[in-house]
Scaffold this motif. Structure first.
Motif, PDB file in Angstrom:
ATOM      1  N   ALA A   8      83.667 104.891  86.902  1.00  0.00           N
ATOM      2  CA  ALA A   8      85.024 104.843  86.973  1.00  0.00           C
ATOM      3  C   ALA A   8      85.508 103.915  88.153  1.00  0.00           C
ATOM      4  O   ALA A   8      86.273 102.955  88.328  1.00  0.00           O
ATOM      5  CB  ALA A   8      85.835 105.992  86.891  1.00  0.00           C
ATOM      6  N   ILE A   9      84.681 104.451  89.307  1.00  0.00           N
ATOM      7  CA  ILE A   9      84.929 103.757  90.474  1.00  0.00           C
ATOM      8  C   ILE A   9      84.463 102.262  90.388  1.00  0.00           C
ATOM      9  O   ILE A   9      85.100 101.226  90.946  1.00  0.00           O
ATOM     10  CB  ILE A   9      84.092 104.277  91.533  1.00  0.00           C
ATOM     11  N   LYS A  10      83.220 102.133  89.764  1.00  0.00           N
ATOM     12  CA  LYS A  10      82.845 100.693  89.670  1.00  0.00           C
ATOM     13  C   LYS A  10      83.847  99.788  88.610  1.00  0.00           C
ATOM     14  O   LYS A  10      83.879  98.542  89.108  1.00  0.00           O
ATOM     15  CB  LYS A  10      81.362 100.849  88.939  1.00  0.00           C
ATOM     16  N   VAL A  11      84.394 100.305  87.524  1.00  0.00           N
ATOM     17  CA  VAL A  11      85.232  99.624  86.937  1.00  0.00           C
ATOM     18  C   VAL A  11      86.461  99.164  87.633  1.00  0.00           C
ATOM     19  O   VAL A  11      86.932  98.189  87.587  1.00  0.00           O
ATOM     20  CB  VAL A  11      85.458 100.348  85.784  1.00  0.00           C
ATOM     21  N   LEU A  16      89.826  95.218  90.512  1.00  0.00           N
ATOM     22  CA  LEU A  16      90.348  94.920  91.850  1.00  0.00           C
ATOM     23  C   LEU A  16      90.000  93.540  92.386  1.00  0.00           C
ATOM     24  O   LEU A  16      90.626  92.550  92.680  1.00  0.00           O
ATOM     25  CB  LEU A  16      90.061  95.893  93.023  1.00  0.00           C
ATOM     26  N   LEU A  17      88.578  93.377  92.207  1.00  0.00           N
ATOM     27  CA  LEU A  17      87.873  91.970  92.699  1.00  0.00           C
ATOM     28  C   LEU A  17      88.387  90.775  91.805  1.00  0.00           C
ATOM     29  O   LEU A  17      88.756  89.721  92.380  1.00  0.00           O
ATOM     30  CB  LEU A  17      86.239  92.148  92.362  1.00  0.00           C
ATOM     31  N   TRP A  18      88.615  91.132  90.373  1.00  0.00           N
ATOM     32  CA  TRP A  18      89.177  90.086  89.560  1.00  0.00           C
ATOM     33  C   TRP A  18      90.652  89.722  89.679  1.00  0.00           C
ATOM     34  O   TRP A  18      90.951  88.590  89.726  1.00  0.00           O
ATOM     35  CB  TRP A  18      89.120  90.414  88.033  1.00  0.00           C
ATOM     36  N   LEU A  19      91.450  90.784  90.086  1.00  0.00           N
ATOM     37  CA  LEU A  19      92.764  90.260  90.681  1.00  0.00           C
ATOM     38  C   LEU A  19      92.949  89.587  91.785  1.00  0.00           C
ATOM     39  O   LEU A  19      93.500  88.694  92.074  1.00  0.00           O
ATOM     40  CB  LEU A  19      93.672  91.682  90.967  1.00  0.00           C
ATOM     41  N   ILE A  21      90.507  87.635  92.830  1.00  0.00           N
ATOM     42  CA  ILE A  21      89.989  86.211  92.561  1.00  0.00           C
ATOM     43  C   ILE A  21      91.262  85.264  91.798  1.00  0.00           C
ATOM     44  O   ILE A  21      91.295  84.232  92.026  1.00  0.00           O
ATOM     45  CB  ILE A  21      88.529  86.207  91.724  1.00  0.00           C
ATOM     46  N   LEU A  22      91.704  86.025  91.027  1.00  0.00           N
ATOM     47  CA  LEU A  22      92.713  85.281  90.166  1.00  0.00           C
ATOM     48  C   LEU A  22      94.012  84.924  91.010  1.00  0.00           C
ATOM     49  O   LEU A  22      94.658  83.767  90.934  1.00  0.00           O
ATOM     50  CB  LEU A  22      93.389  86.098  89.066  1.00  0.00           C
ATOM     51  N   SER A  23      94.423  85.826  92.026  1.00  0.00           N
ATOM     52  CA  SER A  23      95.494  85.230  92.928  1.00  0.00           C
ATOM     53  C   SER A  23      95.013  84.338  93.742  1.00  0.00           C
ATOM     54  O   SER A  23      95.970  83.345  94.265  1.00  0.00           O
ATOM     55  CB  SER A  23      96.014  86.797  93.666  1.00  0.00           C
ATOM     56  N   VAL A  24      93.784  84.165  94.236  1.00  0.00           N
ATOM     57  CA  VAL A  24      93.340  83.188  95.108  1.00  0.00           C
ATOM     58  C   VAL A  24      93.290  81.686  94.458  1.00  0.00           C
ATOM     59  O   VAL A  24      93.742  80.738  94.544  1.00  0.00           O
ATOM     60  CB  VAL A  24      91.733  83.288  95.646  1.00  0.00           C
ATOM     61  N   VAL A  25      92.930  81.906  93.019  1.00  0.00           N
ATOM     62  CA  VAL A  25      92.924  80.810  92.061  1.00  0.00           C
ATOM     63  C   VAL A  25      94.363  80.088  91.882  1.00  0.00           C
ATOM     64  O   VAL A  25      94.726  78.961  91.899  1.00  0.00           O
ATOM     65  CB  VAL A  25      92.268  80.921  90.749  1.00  0.00           C
ATOM     66  N   SER A  26      95.197  81.134  91.771  1.00  0.00           N
ATOM     67  CA  SER A  26      96.877  80.750  91.623  1.00  0.00           C
ATOM     68  C   SER A  26      97.400  80.251  92.822  1.00  0.00           C
ATOM     69  O   SER A  26      97.863  79.116  92.720  1.00  0.00           O
ATOM     70  CB  SER A  26      97.641  82.143  91.427  1.00  0.00           C
ATOM     71  N   VAL A  27      96.891  80.491  94.100  1.00  0.00           N
ATOM     72  CA  VAL A  27      97.469  79.962  95.269  1.00  0.00           C
ATOM     73  C   VAL A  27      96.821  78.763  95.381  1.00  0.00           C
ATOM     74  O   VAL A  27      97.631  77.594  95.889  1.00  0.00           O
ATOM     75  CB  VAL A  27      97.059  80.811  96.556  1.00  0.00           C
ATOM     76  N   ILE A  28      95.443  78.503  95.017  1.00  0.00           N
ATOM     77  CA  ILE A  28      95.302  77.240  95.270  1.00  0.00           C
ATOM     78  C   ILE A  28      95.557  76.336  94.269  1.00  0.00           C
ATOM     79  O   ILE A  28      95.886  75.087  94.498  1.00  0.00           O
ATOM     80  CB  ILE A  28      93.579  77.323  94.973  1.00  0.00           C
ATOM     81  N   ARG A  29      95.857  76.685  93.027  1.00  0.00           N
ATOM     82  CA  ARG A  29      96.570  75.679  92.006  1.00  0.00           C
ATOM     83  C   ARG A  29      97.798  75.272  92.417  1.00  0.00           C
ATOM     84  O   ARG A  29      98.125  74.222  92.126  1.00  0.00           O
ATOM     85  CB  ARG A  29      96.439  76.511  90.664  1.00  0.00           C
TER      86      ARG A  29
END
Length: 160
Positions: A8-11, A16-19, A21-29
């Protein structure tokens, strides 16, 4: 710790890691391509510039008052515009009374208003600015016959 808790901790960590990464991609875009601007509809037409109150026309101009704005230096030297309407719009646009063929002039660069208290020049938010006697103006500024107005590479003066 049980195997179920570790999974559960790994998932949760991966989510959180994917969130992140997606927020960084959104800011760069958004930095690269900007924000989307909604297209104006029929009700959202741009508002025209506010026109100043027109000066009252007198049948006889007072002696010594300026009656025209003339280009005294630049590629269009000698060209002039009459102050009889009370307002002279200066720029590169077709709706201007004094059209300047100068790369440093905005479409609607400045306007000269012949008011009762005396003529004044006003910059209309141009990129390169409007200068009276070598000083950049940021507010409506009174001008007289001895003052020079520089717009781009063009110098203008009031004449009787």
């Amino acid at each position: 710790m049980s195997e179920l808790a570790v999974t559960a901790i790994k998932v949760l960590y991966l989510a959180l890691l994917w969130l992140f990464i997606l927020s960084v991609v959104s800011v760069i875009r958004s930095d690269l391509f900007g924000h989307t601007v909604p297209q104006p509809g029929p009700a959202d037409e741009p508002q025209p510039l506010e026109e100043p109150a027109r000066a009252k026309k007198s049948r006889r101009g007072k002696k010594g008052e300026p009656h025209k704005l003339t280009i005294v230096q630049g590629p269009q030297t000698g060209l002039s515009a009459s102050l009889s309407d009370g307002v002279v719009l200066i720029g590169r646009g077709a709706d201007c009374q004094l059209i300047l063929d100068d790369d440093y002039v905005s479409t609607r660069h400045a306007r000269l208003v012949a008011a009762d208290a005396g003529p004044y020049v006003e910059d209309l938010g141009s990129t390169n600015g409007t200068y009276v006697n070598g000083q950049r103006i940021t507010a409506p500024t009174s001008v007289s016959l001895v003052d020079s107005i520089r717009i781009g590479k063009t110098v203008l003066k009031l004449e009787v």
